[in-house]
Write an enzyme that holds these catalytic residues in place. Structure first.
Site, short mmCIF file in Angstrom:
data_model
loop_
_atom_site.label_atom_id
_atom_site.label_comp_id
_atom_site.label_asym_id
_atom_site.label_seq_id
_atom_site.Cartn_x
_atom_site.Cartn_y
_atom_site.Cartn_z
N GLN A 1 108.39 60.22 63.02
CA GLN A 1 108.42 60.99 64.00
C GLN A 1 108.46 59.02 65.07
OE1 GLN A 1 102.59 59.89 64.53
NE2 GLN A 1 104.48 60.86 66.26
N TYR A 2 108.79 57.80 64.18
CA TYR A 2 109.10 56.80 65.38
C TYR A 2 110.11 56.95 65.81
CZ TYR A 2 104.36 54.61 63.62
OH TYR A 2 103.80 54.62 62.71
N GLY A 3 110.68 56.82 67.40
CA GLY A 3 111.47 56.89 68.49
C GLY A 3 112.52 58.15 68.39
N GLY B 1 113.16 59.11 65.46
CA GLY B 1 114.25 58.93 64.19
C GLY B 1 114.74 57.71 63.68
#
Length: 310
Positions: free
Chosen positions: A51-53, A55
């Site tokens: 989920q970070y950024g 992808g």
């Protein structure tokens, strides 16, 4: 850099883990320079998540590994099955979906350390361990972990795995810090309380700590009069935390080191295997983190920092 062993890995894991939640391809040059410096310092483990950024974090790391041709030298920790606007996603379908996309973004065919990013206590552990073992047997994962799971649920999952001849979790990633959360900072996140730490000591399971400095609280960025950051006030502003911060400053002065390094050293000097996930936005922050990782604290100093004089 000091290392720990995690069952399932082919190489030791450095105690400092590079947190990359802020990485994106638009600043690939900066991200690459930080990762280059981190590995040159002896670091070998990089943290990211599905989920970070949206992808961007995984894609940036994948591009860096491809350009450096260093996949076998790097340990990747990524996470999946985090909840979204539709609700909980700790189920076989979401795990498989997120893992597949993470592999593509990271330009690799395996994940060294794969953790479920949140828990859903309403889901039985059986189907979760079953699907993770399918991916483990397929070579897509090397070690299974849980991020923000209670130790009771981890034990339940590992009991199921043992009873069924399967592989269970071999690491946990939760919050361990001298700054103790009054309430969860984010929905579903789990701090390592005293009983959790006792369980880790009795089992020997490694704990990979996120937010080891309490969102900057142990870095001295806040004071009782500074109340503009409502999230920090709600999460960390307690008399106990101010006292632990003061004790950290006292011991740091005695040892002649910055207090922020001593606070990080607390996490890395537990009576069970630990790592600290640390983000860096500039090279000098990496230097400070490495210095903290070299500090040795006695069990008495660790206890005093946390509890004070008995």
């Amino acid at each position: 850099m000091k290392t720990i062993l995690i069952n399932g890995l082919y190489q030791p894991c450095g105690q400092l883990i590079m947190g990359c939640d802020h990485f994106n391809q638009s600043k690939f040059g900066l991200a690459s320079s930080l990762l280059d410096k981190f590995t040159a310092m002896g670091g070998n483990t990089i943290d990211t998540a599905f989920q970070y950024g949206d992808g961007e974090s995984e894609k940036t790391i994948g591009k860096w590994m491809h350009e450096r041709d260093n996949r076998e030298q790097v340990i990747i920790l990524t996470k999946g099955a985090h909840h979204d606007e539709t609700g909980h996603r700790v189920n076989p379908q979401s795990i498989t979906h997120d893992l597949s996309i993470s592999l593509e973004r990271l330009q690799t065919d395996y994940i060294d350390l794969y953790a479920l990013h949140r828990d859903d206590p309403n889901v039985p552990v059986g189907p979760i361990i079953d699907i993770l073992n399918e991916h483990l047997q397929a070579g897509k994962i090397r070690a299974l972990g849980a991020s923000n799971w209670s130790y009771q649920r981890i034990q339940e999952a590992n009991d199921y795995a043992q009873q069924n001849g399967l592989t269970g979790f071999t690491f946990s990633s939760t919050n361990l810090s001298l700054a103790k959360m009054i309430v969860p900072r984010w929905a579903g996140c789990v701090p390592a309380d005293e009983k959790t730490c006792q369980w880790h000591q009795s089992t020997g399971m490694p704990l990979l700590s996120w937010s080891s400095l309490g969102g900057g609280f142990m870095a001295g960025r806040f004071s009782p009069e500074h109340r503009e950051d409502e999230e920090m006030v709600r999460t960390y502003y307690s008399e106990g935390n101010w006292q632990r911060l003061e004790r950290t400053r006292q011991l740091a002065k005695k040892k002649g080191v910055p207090s922020v390094q001593l606070a990080l050293a607390y996490v890395l000097n537990q009576p069970f295997p630990t790592c600290a996930l640390v983000a860096a936005y500039a090279p000098e922050e990496l230097d400070s983190n490495l210095a903290a990782a070299s500090l040795t604290l006695t069990p008495e100093e660790v206890s005093w920092l946390e509890f004070g004089a008995e």
